[in-house]
Scaffold this active site. Structure first.
Site, PDB file in Angstrom:
ATOM      1  N   LYS A   1       0.852  -1.186   0.000  1.00 17.96           N
ATOM      2  CA  LYS A   1       0.000   0.000   0.000  1.00 17.96           C
ATOM      3  C   LYS A   1       0.882   1.228   0.000  1.00 17.96           C
ATOM      4  O   LYS A   1       1.999   1.201   0.508  1.00 17.96           O
ATOM      5  CB  LYS A   1      -0.877   0.015   1.264  1.00 17.96           C
ATOM      6  CG  LYS A   1      -2.090   0.894   1.148  1.00 17.96           C
ATOM      7  CD  LYS A   1      -3.138   0.230   0.292  1.00 17.96           C
ATOM      8  CE  LYS A   1      -4.455   0.909   0.307  1.00 17.96           C
ATOM      9  NZ  LYS A   1      -5.510  -0.036  -0.115  1.00 17.96           N
TER      10      LYS A   1
HETATM   11  N1  GLU Z   1      -7.247   0.249  -3.556  1.00 21.44           N
HETATM   12  C1  GLU Z   1      -7.987  -0.936  -3.842  1.00 21.44           C
HETATM   13  C2  GLU Z   1      -8.031  -1.839  -2.622  1.00 21.44           C
HETATM   14  O1  GLU Z   1      -7.849  -1.415  -1.511  1.00 21.44           O
HETATM   15  C3  GLU Z   1      -7.514  -1.630  -5.089  1.00 21.44           C
HETATM   16  C4  GLU Z   1      -6.108  -2.103  -5.045  1.00 21.44           C
HETATM   17  C5  GLU Z   1      -5.595  -2.602  -6.382  1.00 21.44           C
HETATM   18  O2  GLU Z   1      -6.362  -2.660  -7.321  1.00 21.44           O
HETATM   19  O3  GLU Z   1      -4.422  -2.930  -6.440  1.00 21.44           O
HETATM   20  O4  GLU Z   1      -8.326  -3.002  -2.732  1.00 21.44           O
END
Ligand code: GLU
Length: 402
Positions: free
Chosen positions: A96
């Protein structure tokens, strides 16, 4: 949120009979990047990328732009991504990113600079087979397009598989924008079907009518007209009408830049706290983390909660609600539609293919249905909550145990 994520993994690990050393390993973060982005006018923005685990494949997870981003929160969200990709059985790991910034206070030129700087700092640590970022809170295809462009300029990569959630014109996938909301509808439907009530008239209140929440409501309106939206909120306030709200009207209003506080209809204005306590069948949490905590868990009257945000119910609230028999559909499965279609986008990029929206949606449904089937089975066989079962499912996939 970090405490909650760790507590859930520890408890799921114990129920699976894992040693404390193995549980510790699951919690270990592989790599952390912390830096500061400086704009030409001297403004500085702390930034992070946490790469938790890549045992199942390249790191994967969004980047959020928010004034309240902090390192521990990014750590928690990275851990949740590992659990999410594993629960869905995707060949991906978890990461993240975040920048401490309020995008509403910046113009597009400044946002573009921040996005490109972010990539310059991380270019050696990300890439189609290393770490594939995506949008998250307050980031969108325009921001991702700048990032992909920067990455291509710096490295010569032409696949555009280095990021997902791009605009369709720049190699994004059809259906990615609606994917998290749509996946949430599939997941909730599977849960309600299991309870024998998916075709009955139901009411729901939706906290967070942003990208995820609005698509959830729009897809629910077309696929399940018997699920009636009665309240919806943005970051400031909520609108409420016990007779029902029209998702399309609300989406048009928000897409036009409106704020619910100015919503000029007959609807009642209520606070976000009031929304949490409404007497509805389902409470949909699609805003930020820690929306339901020990402070307001007692107010919840819904029988079902679906976590479309990451970490919206904290550990203490989870315990209280679980005891009361409230059924919580956990984030790592409920909101996994986004990363599932991110994966499909990455597959299309690496194979140089373009799939129809119908194909993307049917693949999404296949992934969500399989995860929900495994989740419901595991929760029944282990006689445990869906949240604990989801973490158990993820850990089983991560450690490759039956
Ligand atoms: N931000 C989204 C999540 O928390 C998508 C993450 C992604 O597609 O890599 O799942």
């Amino acid at each position: 949120m970090l405490k909650t994520a760790k507590a859930l993994i520890t408890s799921a690990g114990k129920q699976l009979g894992l040693s404390s050393a193995t549980i510790e390993q699951l919690l270990e973060i592989n790599k952390e990047h912390q830096f500061e982005i400086t704009l030409p006018d001297g403004k500085r923005f702390p930034a992070y990328r946490v790469q938790h685990n890549n045992k199942r494949g390249p790191y994967k997870g969004g980047i959020r732009f928010h004034p309240e981003v902090d390192f521990d929160e990014v750590r928690a969200l990275a851990i949740l991504m590992t659990m999410k990709t594993a629960a869905l059985d995707l060949p991906l790991g978890g990461a993240k990113g975040g920048v401490v910034v309020n995008p509403r206070e910046l113009n597009d030129a400044a946002l573009e600079q921040i996005s490109r700087e972010y990539v310059r700092f991380l270019k050696d640590h990300i890439g189609p087979h290393q770490d594939i970022p995506a949008p998250d809170v307050n980031t969108n295809p325009a921001i991702i397009d700048w990032m992909v462009d920067e990455y291509s300029v710096l490295t010569g990569d032409t696949t555009r598989a280095s990021f997902t959630g791009k605009s369709v014109a720049r190699g994004g996938s059809l259906g990615r924008d609606a994917a998290t909301g749509r996946g949430g509808v599939f997941a909730l439907n599977d849960l309600l079907k299991d309870q024998g009530i998916n075709d009955k008239p139901l009411t729901y209140a939706l906290q967070g009518f942003g990208n995820v929440g609005s698509f959830f409501a729009l897809v629910a309106k077309s696929d399940h007209p018997n699920w009636q939206l009665v309240a919806a909120s943005d970051s400031a306030t909520a609108v409420y009408n016990p007779k029902g709200l029209d998702a399309k009207t609300l989406a048009d209003f928000k897409n036009g830049g409106g704020r619910f506080v100015d919503f000029d209809q007959k609807e009642q204005q209520i606070s976000n706290d009031d929304l949490i306590g409404l007497d509805v069948d389902v409470l949909v949490l699609a805003a930020l983390g820690d929306a339901v905590t020990e402070r307001n868990a007692d107010q919840v009257r819904a029988k079902y909660i679906i976590e479309l945000a990451n970490g919206p119910v904290n550990d203490a609230a989870f315990t209280t609600l679980n005891k009361r028999g409230v059924i919580i559909l956990p984030d790592i499965i409920a909101n996994a539609g986004g990363v599932v279609v991110s994966y499909l986008e990455w597959v299309q990029n690496t194979k140089n293919e373009r799939w129809s929206e119908a194909r993307v949606n049917s693949e999404l449904k296949r992934y969500m249905t399989r995860a929900m089937r495994d989740l419901l089975q595991l929760s029944k066989s282990k006689q445990t909550s869906l949240t604990e079962a989801a973490f158990m499912l993820a850990i089983k996939h991560l450690l490759d145990v039956a």
